[in-house]
Design an enzyme around this catalytic site. Sequence first.
Site, mmCIF file in Angstrom:
data_model
loop_
_atom_site.group_PDB
_atom_site.id
_atom_site.type_symbol
_atom_site.label_atom_id
_atom_site.label_comp_id
_atom_site.label_asym_id
_atom_site.label_seq_id
_atom_site.Cartn_x
_atom_site.Cartn_y
_atom_site.Cartn_z
ATOM 1 N N LYS A 15 1.054 -1.164 0.233
ATOM 2 C CA LYS A 15 -0.019 0.009 0.085
ATOM 3 C C LYS A 15 0.864 1.442 -0.179
ATOM 4 O O LYS A 15 0.726 2.227 -0.721
ATOM 5 C CB LYS A 15 -0.852 -0.077 1.171
ATOM 6 C CG LYS A 15 -1.884 -1.199 1.261
ATOM 7 C CD LYS A 15 -2.717 -1.153 2.430
ATOM 8 C CE LYS A 15 -2.110 -1.203 4.044
ATOM 9 N NZ LYS A 15 -1.398 -2.508 4.085
ATOM 10 N N ARG A 90 -9.910 0.939 8.144
ATOM 11 C CA ARG A 90 -9.304 -0.370 8.472
ATOM 12 C C ARG A 90 -10.522 -1.409 9.191
ATOM 13 O O ARG A 90 -10.196 -2.276 9.577
ATOM 14 C CB ARG A 90 -8.503 -0.202 9.315
ATOM 15 C CG ARG A 90 -7.029 -0.885 8.968
ATOM 16 C CD ARG A 90 -5.875 -0.525 9.837
ATOM 17 N NE ARG A 90 -4.685 -1.266 9.987
ATOM 18 C CZ ARG A 90 -3.627 -0.869 9.106
ATOM 19 N NH1 ARG A 90 -3.743 0.326 8.514
ATOM 20 N NH2 ARG A 90 -2.838 -1.439 9.499
ATOM 21 N N ARG A 129 11.998 -4.830 5.320
ATOM 22 C CA ARG A 129 11.656 -3.615 4.917
ATOM 23 C C ARG A 129 12.577 -2.716 5.805
ATOM 24 O O ARG A 129 12.696 -2.693 6.754
ATOM 25 C CB ARG A 129 10.114 -3.353 5.323
ATOM 26 C CG ARG A 129 9.857 -1.842 5.284
ATOM 27 C CD ARG A 129 8.258 -1.454 5.439
ATOM 28 N NE ARG A 129 7.502 -2.110 6.558
ATOM 29 C CZ ARG A 129 6.184 -1.902 6.705
ATOM 30 N NH1 ARG A 129 5.547 -1.611 5.697
ATOM 31 N NH2 ARG A 129 5.765 -2.693 7.735
ATOM 32 N N ARG A 162 10.974 -0.522 11.170
ATOM 33 C CA ARG A 162 9.789 -0.465 11.996
ATOM 34 C C ARG A 162 9.613 -1.409 13.392
ATOM 35 O O ARG A 162 10.110 -2.653 13.261
ATOM 36 C CB ARG A 162 8.487 -0.281 11.402
ATOM 37 C CG ARG A 162 8.120 0.666 10.725
ATOM 38 C CD ARG A 162 6.951 0.645 9.573
ATOM 39 N NE ARG A 162 5.776 -0.052 10.081
ATOM 40 C CZ ARG A 162 4.621 -0.443 9.569
ATOM 41 N NH1 ARG A 162 4.616 0.259 8.018
ATOM 42 N NH2 ARG A 162 3.857 -0.780 9.772
ATOM 43 N N ARG A 173 -0.621 -8.667 13.372
ATOM 44 C CA ARG A 173 -1.086 -7.872 12.314
ATOM 45 C C ARG A 173 -1.820 -8.573 11.258
ATOM 46 O O ARG A 173 -2.796 -8.164 10.780
ATOM 47 C CB ARG A 173 -0.075 -6.847 11.901
ATOM 48 C CG ARG A 173 0.419 -6.014 12.621
ATOM 49 C CD ARG A 173 1.815 -5.319 12.369
ATOM 50 N NE ARG A 173 1.961 -4.685 11.102
ATOM 51 C CZ ARG A 173 3.185 -4.805 10.311
ATOM 52 N NH1 ARG A 173 4.373 -4.914 10.927
ATOM 53 N NH2 ARG A 173 2.980 -4.073 9.227
HETATM 54 P P1 AP5 Z 1 4.622 -1.546 2.096
HETATM 55 O O1 AP5 Z 1 4.522 -0.707 0.812
HETATM 56 O O2 AP5 Z 1 5.487 -0.890 3.103
HETATM 57 O O3 AP5 Z 1 3.521 -2.351 2.353
HETATM 58 P P2 AP5 Z 1 2.318 -1.831 3.201
HETATM 59 O O4 AP5 Z 1 1.039 -2.336 2.557
HETATM 60 O O5 AP5 Z 1 2.229 -0.419 3.286
HETATM 61 O O6 AP5 Z 1 2.698 -2.500 4.580
HETATM 62 P P3 AP5 Z 1 2.303 -1.708 6.196
HETATM 63 O O7 AP5 Z 1 3.198 -2.831 7.091
HETATM 64 O O8 AP5 Z 1 2.793 -0.602 6.012
HETATM 65 O O9 AP5 Z 1 0.820 -2.059 6.321
HETATM 66 P P4 AP5 Z 1 0.182 -2.056 7.761
HETATM 67 O O10 AP5 Z 1 -1.135 -2.162 7.341
HETATM 68 O O11 AP5 Z 1 0.798 -3.342 8.670
HETATM 69 O O12 AP5 Z 1 1.073 -0.716 8.419
HETATM 70 P P5 AP5 Z 1 0.531 0.642 8.859
HETATM 71 O O13 AP5 Z 1 1.748 1.448 8.792
HETATM 72 O O14 AP5 Z 1 -0.713 1.011 7.917
HETATM 73 O O15 AP5 Z 1 5.656 -2.880 1.476
HETATM 74 C C1 AP5 Z 1 6.315 -3.711 2.380
HETATM 75 C C2 AP5 Z 1 7.544 -4.141 2.231
HETATM 76 O O16 AP5 Z 1 7.732 -4.994 0.571
HETATM 77 C C3 AP5 Z 1 8.608 -2.977 1.797
HETATM 78 O O17 AP5 Z 1 10.009 -3.361 2.207
HETATM 79 C C4 AP5 Z 1 8.562 -2.833 0.242
HETATM 80 O O18 AP5 Z 1 9.955 -2.291 -0.261
HETATM 81 C C5 AP5 Z 1 8.382 -4.315 -0.136
HETATM 82 N N1 AP5 Z 1 7.789 -4.086 -1.489
HETATM 83 C C6 AP5 Z 1 6.596 -3.721 -1.752
HETATM 84 N N2 AP5 Z 1 5.988 -3.920 -3.262
HETATM 85 C C7 AP5 Z 1 7.029 -5.023 -3.547
HETATM 86 C C8 AP5 Z 1 7.021 -5.865 -4.560
HETATM 87 N N3 AP5 Z 1 6.009 -5.666 -5.623
HETATM 88 N N4 AP5 Z 1 7.915 -6.920 -4.620
HETATM 89 C C9 AP5 Z 1 8.799 -7.188 -3.663
HETATM 90 N N5 AP5 Z 1 8.852 -6.351 -2.447
HETATM 91 C C10 AP5 Z 1 7.835 -5.201 -2.365
HETATM 92 O O19 AP5 Z 1 -0.081 0.629 9.986
HETATM 93 C C11 AP5 Z 1 0.665 0.328 11.287
HETATM 94 C C12 AP5 Z 1 -0.229 0.101 12.566
HETATM 95 O O20 AP5 Z 1 -0.717 1.414 13.002
HETATM 96 C C13 AP5 Z 1 -1.335 -0.685 12.664
HETATM 97 O O21 AP5 Z 1 -1.024 -2.208 13.158
HETATM 98 C C14 AP5 Z 1 -2.058 -0.139 13.666
HETATM 99 O O22 AP5 Z 1 -1.466 -0.416 15.170
HETATM 100 C C15 AP5 Z 1 -1.850 1.416 13.362
HETATM 101 N N6 AP5 Z 1 -2.891 1.971 12.311
HETATM 102 C C16 AP5 Z 1 -2.561 2.449 11.248
HETATM 103 N N7 AP5 Z 1 -3.665 2.685 10.561
HETATM 104 C C17 AP5 Z 1 -4.809 2.309 11.393
HETATM 105 C C18 AP5 Z 1 -6.191 2.496 11.259
HETATM 106 N N8 AP5 Z 1 -6.784 3.194 10.337
HETATM 107 N N9 AP5 Z 1 -6.990 2.056 12.318
HETATM 108 C C19 AP5 Z 1 -6.395 1.614 13.523
HETATM 109 N N10 AP5 Z 1 -5.139 1.242 13.746
HETATM 110 C C20 AP5 Z 1 -4.385 2.056 12.481
HETATM 111 MG MG MG Z 2 2.496 1.180 4.781
#
Ligand code: AP5
Ligand code: MG
Length: 214
Positions: A15, A90, A129, A162, A173
């Site tokens: 994402k 979410r 990552r 992270r 997660r």
């Molecule tokens: P990346 O692009 O970073 O993936 P992502 O989908 O953004 O993954 P996240 O871990 O950020 O999602 P998340 O939902 O767990 O975390 P968030 O920060 O939203 O890619 C991942 C890796 O893969 C990278 O190293 C990248 O380089 C690699 N990659 C990408 N594409 C690739 C490809 N095609 N081939 C190979 N490698 C590739 O949330 C974190 C925390 O915040 C949550 O757990 C929660 O506690 C809180 N939170 C955030 N939003 C909310 C909400 N709306 N409600 C409640 N709590 C929330």
């Molecule tokens: Mg992300």
Amino acid sequence: MNMRLVLLGAPGSGKGTQGERLAKKLNVPQLSTGDILRSAIRGGSELGKKADAFMSKGELVPNQLILDVMAERLAKDDCKNGYILDGFPRTIAQAEGLDKILEAANAKLDAAINIDVKEEEVIRRLGGRRQCSKCSAVYHNEFSPSKKGNICDKCDGELYQRGDDTDATIRNRLKIYKQETAPLIDYYKRCLKNVDGVGTGDEIFKRICSLIGI
Ligand code: AP5
Ligand code: MG
């Protein structure tokens, strides 16, 4: 281009990676609730203190807290011509909250893009990552390393791993994703675009652009 998009997908599905490209192409802000919360934690604000307790365990931050933050953020001037929502909504409650915000602004979503990636692959991705502490750009040790090692190619900020990218927290997660977030795929069926999230970043970006006609 004037577009309001939601990015759905498991942790590690890409994402952040695809959101950054879409935001650049469409010239609209990428709003990642994860990045907003991590920056609040670094800044030591009240929001950061509250969020940290949940995020460090891989639990979701309470809906009302997130909805308050997003209602304020979406009212800012730079959101007038659209935005990319990354990691929000979410839960069904957050999606209903977003519907109210949109309705009040007389606006609607153009699409919800679901990036589909299998669990073994997201675990591999999250383990390697690295993220920029300044501009939040996303890297991977093996698949997309920064040319400058531990320094961001884009802004020279320092890269970090992270705190929630550890085995046990990643598993939690993923469990919460299935329980709380996967039901949004059905919630958004009227505007859902499913994209195969396996391939190079460029390939996936092309698939998304063609699905939404940009
Ligand atoms: P990346 O692009 O970073 O993936 P992502 O989908 O953004 O993954 P996240 O871990 O950020 O999602 P998340 O939902 O767990 O975390 P968030 O920060 O939203 O890619 C991942 C890796 O893969 C990278 O190293 C990248 O380089 C690699 N990659 C990408 N594409 C690739 C490809 N095609 N081939 C190979 N490698 C590739 O949330 C974190 C925390 O915040 C949550 O757990 C929660 O506690 C809180 N939170 C955030 N939003 C909310 C909400 N709306 N409600 C409640 N709590 C929330
Ligand atoms: Mg992300």
